[in-house]
Design a protein around this motif. Structure first.
Motif, short mmCIF file in Angstrom:
data_model
loop_
_atom_site.label_atom_id
_atom_site.label_comp_id
_atom_site.label_asym_id
_atom_site.label_seq_id
_atom_site.Cartn_x
_atom_site.Cartn_y
_atom_site.Cartn_z
N THR A 1 0.83 -1.21 0.00
CA THR A 1 0.00 0.00 0.00
C THR A 1 0.86 1.25 0.00
OG1 THR A 1 -1.61 -1.25 1.30
CG2 THR A 1 -1.97 1.12 1.09
N ARG A 2 1.92 1.22 0.80
CA ARG A 2 2.77 2.41 0.90
C ARG A 2 3.46 2.71 -0.43
NH1 ARG A 2 3.97 5.33 5.22
NH2 ARG A 2 5.73 6.78 5.04
N LEU A 3 3.87 1.67 -1.14
CA LEU A 3 4.48 1.88 -2.45
C LEU A 3 3.52 2.59 -3.41
CD1 LEU A 3 6.31 -1.54 -2.98
CD2 LEU A 3 7.41 0.70 -2.81
N LEU A 4 2.26 2.14 -3.42
CA LEU A 4 1.30 2.77 -4.32
C LEU A 4 0.98 4.19 -3.89
CD1 LEU A 4 -1.29 0.02 -5.34
CD2 LEU A 4 0.60 0.97 -6.64
N LEU A 5 0.85 4.41 -2.59
CA LEU A 5 0.57 5.77 -2.11
C LEU A 5 1.70 6.71 -2.51
CD1 LEU A 5 -0.84 5.00 1.45
CD2 LEU A 5 -2.11 5.98 -0.46
N SER A 6 2.92 6.23 -2.43
CA SER A 6 4.06 7.05 -2.82
C SER A 6 4.01 7.37 -4.31
CB SER A 6 5.37 6.33 -2.48
OG SER A 6 6.48 7.16 -2.73
#
Length: 290
Positions: free
Chosen positions: A144-149
């Motif tokens: 999730t964090r990768l996509l949010l970034s």
């Protein structure tokens, strides 16, 4: 004062195969909400066959109670259903503290993720309020964090979005906060859909969204597609994705283990790979339809 109410939290480490059964047992005992996460999310998750539910191998589960609950009562109840090796730890706290299931997170100085009751004043251009409920997706997991970034680097103003496997709705809600015109949230888990609806209401953007079970939706063309599930399901849905991505549209894909990346790239060979990012053994990809 609701925030001062006492809350009792039962913490358990369980085999993921028993999650639904233990949630049901704890609900019978009076649990009103749950928080789940992988007990070791940097390890490889189990990769099930198509049409099977994706699971972690081991789960840290927190059950929240508004009335006193004893360790002995839960031990006895779990034992009566055959769970002899599951032993909860009980913690008493305040509702205001228990509500902080989602830590305040800032993503690349662009997006802040806040718990429902937070009084924190965000200094980033965009902010959203979130509670995961029983659904996956708080921004903590690397996928999730990768996509949010990746989202924080792009513009969504005026665009239509489809969020496959929406979980808590975090990705679609972030895109709406960043100016997207409309988002369709799709999942096969009724709890995820309920949590997404609640999160949309809290962020006051329900009118910009459609929330549907994957079996009950007519897919429509979108400028942007998010899919953060697992490799098998991404491959299974790839033909549907290719039918609805608009020309010049973008596809953001995650939930991929690093050694599965080439398989996913090959699945979308007709799209242009714009970016690949890796974190803790996980990969996120951005494709464009040119």
């Amino acid at each position: 004062n609701k925030k001062a109410y006492p809350v009792w939290i039962a913490g358990l480490k369980i085999d993921a195969l028993h999650l639904k059964s233990i949630e049901t047992i704890l609900t019978l005992a009076g649990a009103y909400s749950f928080d789940i996460c992988s007990a070791d999310y940097e390890r490889e998750i189990l990769e099930p066959d198509l049409n099977e539910e994706p699971i972690w191998e081991s789960i840290d589960l927190k059950a929240f109670f508004l009335a006193p609950i004893s360790k002995k009562k839960l031990d006895d109840l779990l034992n009566s259903f055959g769970f002899l090796d599951v032993h909860p730890e009980i913690q008493k706290t305040k509702y205001s503290e228990a509500a902080q299931n989602i830590e305040i997170q800032e993503i690349d100085n662009m997006l802040t993720i806040l718990p429902y009751d937070s009084q924190f004043k965000s200094m980033t251009p965009f902010s959203i309020y979130l509670n995961q409920g029983l659904a996956f997706g708080t921004g903590k997991h690397p996928t999730t964090r990768l996509l949010l970034s990746q989202l924080c680097k792009d513009s969504f103003k005026g665009k239509t979005v489809t969020d496959f496997g929406c979980g808590s709705g975090i990705l679609g809600i972030a895109s709406l906060a960043m100016g997207a015109k409309f988002c369709r949230f799709i999942d096969n888990d009724p709890q995820a859909l309920a949590v997404t609806k609640k999160n949309l209401a809290v962020n006051q953007i329900s009118e910009k969204a459609e929330v549907s079970h994957i079996n009950n939706i007519l897919l429509k063309p979108s400028d942007v597609i998010f899919i953060n599930i697992i490799a098998n399901t991404i491959i299974e849905l790839s033909s549907s994705i290719m039918k609805i991505i608009k020309p010049k549209g973008d596809l953001y894909v995650s939930g991929i283990l690093e050694d599965q990346t080439e398989i996913i790239i090959d699945t979308f060979l007709s799209l242009k790979l714009e970016e690949r990012v890796d974190l803790h053994g996980w990969t996120a990809l951005k494709f464009s339809y040119v």
